[in-house]
Design a protein around this motif. Structure first.
Motif, short mmCIF file in Angstrom:
data_model
loop_
_atom_site.label_atom_id
_atom_site.label_comp_id
_atom_site.label_asym_id
_atom_site.label_seq_id
_atom_site.Cartn_x
_atom_site.Cartn_y
_atom_site.Cartn_z
N VAL A 74 19.14 -13.84 -29.01
CA VAL A 74 18.84 -15.12 -28.38
C VAL A 74 18.80 -14.87 -26.88
O VAL A 74 19.78 -14.41 -26.29
N VAL A 75 17.64 -15.16 -26.27
CA VAL A 75 17.46 -14.95 -24.84
C VAL A 75 17.34 -16.31 -24.17
O VAL A 75 16.49 -17.12 -24.53
N LEU A 76 18.22 -16.56 -23.20
CA LEU A 76 18.21 -17.82 -22.46
C LEU A 76 17.22 -17.71 -21.31
O LEU A 76 17.36 -16.84 -20.46
N GLY A 77 16.23 -18.58 -21.31
CA GLY A 77 15.17 -18.49 -20.31
C GLY A 77 15.25 -19.63 -19.29
O GLY A 77 16.20 -20.39 -19.22
N ALA A 78 14.18 -19.73 -18.51
CA ALA A 78 14.09 -20.76 -17.48
C ALA A 78 13.81 -22.11 -18.11
O ALA A 78 13.31 -22.20 -19.24
N GLU A 79 14.12 -23.16 -17.40
CA GLU A 79 13.83 -24.54 -17.79
C GLU A 79 14.41 -24.89 -19.16
O GLU A 79 13.77 -25.56 -19.97
N ASP A 80 15.62 -24.44 -19.42
CA ASP A 80 16.37 -24.73 -20.66
C ASP A 80 15.63 -24.30 -21.92
O ASP A 80 15.79 -24.91 -22.97
N LYS A 81 14.84 -23.26 -21.84
CA LYS A 81 14.14 -22.72 -23.01
C LYS A 81 14.97 -21.60 -23.62
O LYS A 81 15.66 -20.86 -22.93
N VAL A 82 14.89 -21.49 -24.93
CA VAL A 82 15.60 -20.45 -25.66
C VAL A 82 14.57 -19.66 -26.45
O VAL A 82 13.83 -20.21 -27.26
N HIS A 83 14.53 -18.35 -26.22
CA HIS A 83 13.64 -17.46 -26.95
C HIS A 83 14.52 -16.67 -27.92
O HIS A 83 15.62 -16.24 -27.56
N ASP A 99 14.45 -25.03 -27.93
CA ASP A 99 15.31 -25.62 -26.91
C ASP A 99 16.70 -25.85 -27.50
O ASP A 99 17.01 -25.35 -28.57
N PHE A 100 17.53 -26.63 -26.82
CA PHE A 100 18.90 -26.86 -27.25
C PHE A 100 19.06 -28.13 -28.07
O PHE A 100 20.17 -28.60 -28.27
N SER A 101 17.99 -28.70 -28.57
CA SER A 101 18.10 -29.92 -29.35
C SER A 101 18.64 -29.61 -30.75
O SER A 101 18.80 -28.46 -31.13
N ALA A 102 18.90 -30.67 -31.52
CA ALA A 102 19.41 -30.48 -32.88
C ALA A 102 18.40 -29.78 -33.77
O ALA A 102 18.77 -29.07 -34.71
N ASN A 103 17.12 -29.96 -33.49
CA ASN A 103 16.08 -29.27 -34.26
C ASN A 103 15.66 -27.97 -33.60
O ASN A 103 14.68 -27.36 -34.01
N GLU A 129 16.69 -16.43 -14.56
CA GLU A 129 16.24 -17.81 -14.37
C GLU A 129 17.09 -18.82 -15.12
O GLU A 129 17.00 -20.02 -14.88
N SER A 130 17.90 -18.37 -16.07
CA SER A 130 18.72 -19.30 -16.85
C SER A 130 19.90 -19.78 -16.01
O SER A 130 20.27 -19.16 -15.02
N ARG A 131 20.47 -20.90 -16.45
CA ARG A 131 21.59 -21.48 -15.72
C ARG A 131 22.88 -21.25 -16.50
O ARG A 131 22.86 -20.97 -17.69
N TYR A 132 24.00 -21.42 -15.83
CA TYR A 132 25.30 -21.29 -16.47
C TYR A 132 25.45 -22.33 -17.57
O TYR A 132 26.05 -22.05 -18.61
N LYS A 133 24.89 -23.50 -17.36
CA LYS A 133 24.93 -24.57 -18.36
C LYS A 133 24.29 -24.11 -19.67
O LYS A 133 24.77 -24.46 -20.75
N GLY A 168 4.68 -14.26 -22.17
CA GLY A 168 3.91 -14.33 -20.92
C GLY A 168 4.78 -14.71 -19.76
O GLY A 168 4.36 -15.19 -18.74
N GLY A 169 6.11 -14.56 -19.89
CA GLY A 169 7.04 -14.95 -18.83
C GLY A 169 7.60 -13.77 -18.26
O GLY A 169 8.24 -13.26 -17.61
#
Length: 169
Positions: A74-83, A99-103, A129-133, A168-169
């Motif tokens: 699991v790679v934490l990316g920019a703008e709260d995206k999860v790859h 993303d971090f939603s339930a789905n 680019e990821s945040r501590y949050k 592409g990031g």
């Protein structure tokens, strides 16, 4: 304790007046009792125990003994995206973004492929680019889905290359 003091009133014109009684309470014993009770209850109270989540860090310069079919990266990316991808970057696995939603990542961590494989290890890696949050959020998701085996790992060069080619990031 309590004392009663008598005030003698002078007589006026031959009439005798009723003596006025004045009471005075000494509050010292009551204050002592209050502090004794307060101290007693403070010392006999059970304080709530801290709940924490155990985290084991990988050994520095150590080889990970995880097989390809037992790895979820699991790679934490920019703008709260999860790859995320199953396997290792050298095998060119398909990369998905959520993303971090339930789905989102919760659904992936709770899927049968992860839940039914008791040897599955979730490798959590964060980009610059990821945040501590985001790190706190993914650890919350790991706890919510009751994932037993996970580790925080450093993002390697091959991980970065895989993300560049696939996302592409």
């Amino acid at each position: 304790m309590a004392q009663i003091q008598e005030n003698a009133s002078p007589t006026k014109g031959g009439k005798r007046r009723v003596k006025k009684m004045q009471t005075q309470l000494d509050m010292t014993p009551m204050v002592d009792l209050a502090f004794l009770l307060l101290t007693f209850f403070m010392l006999t109270t059970t304080f709530s125990k801290l709940h924490f989540m155990g985290l084991q860090m990988p050994v520095p310069d150590g080889e990970t003994a995880v097989r390809e079919e037992n790895a979820l990266t699991v790679v934490l990316g920019a703008e709260d995206k999860v790859h995320y991808f199953f396997g290792f970057p050298g095998d060119e696995p398909p990369v998905a973004t959520t993303d971090f939603s339930a789905n989102g990542i919760r659904k992936v961590l709770g899927s049968g492929r992860v839940r039914n494989n008791h040897k599955m290890v979730v490798l959590i890696k964060a980009t610059q680019e990821s945040r501590y949050k985001n790190l706190v959020d993914i650890l919350d998701e790991v706890r919510i889905t009751a994932t037993k085996r996970y580790a925080l790992a450093e993002l390697q060069g091959e991980d970065k290359e895989l993300l560049k080619t696939k996302i592409g990031g």
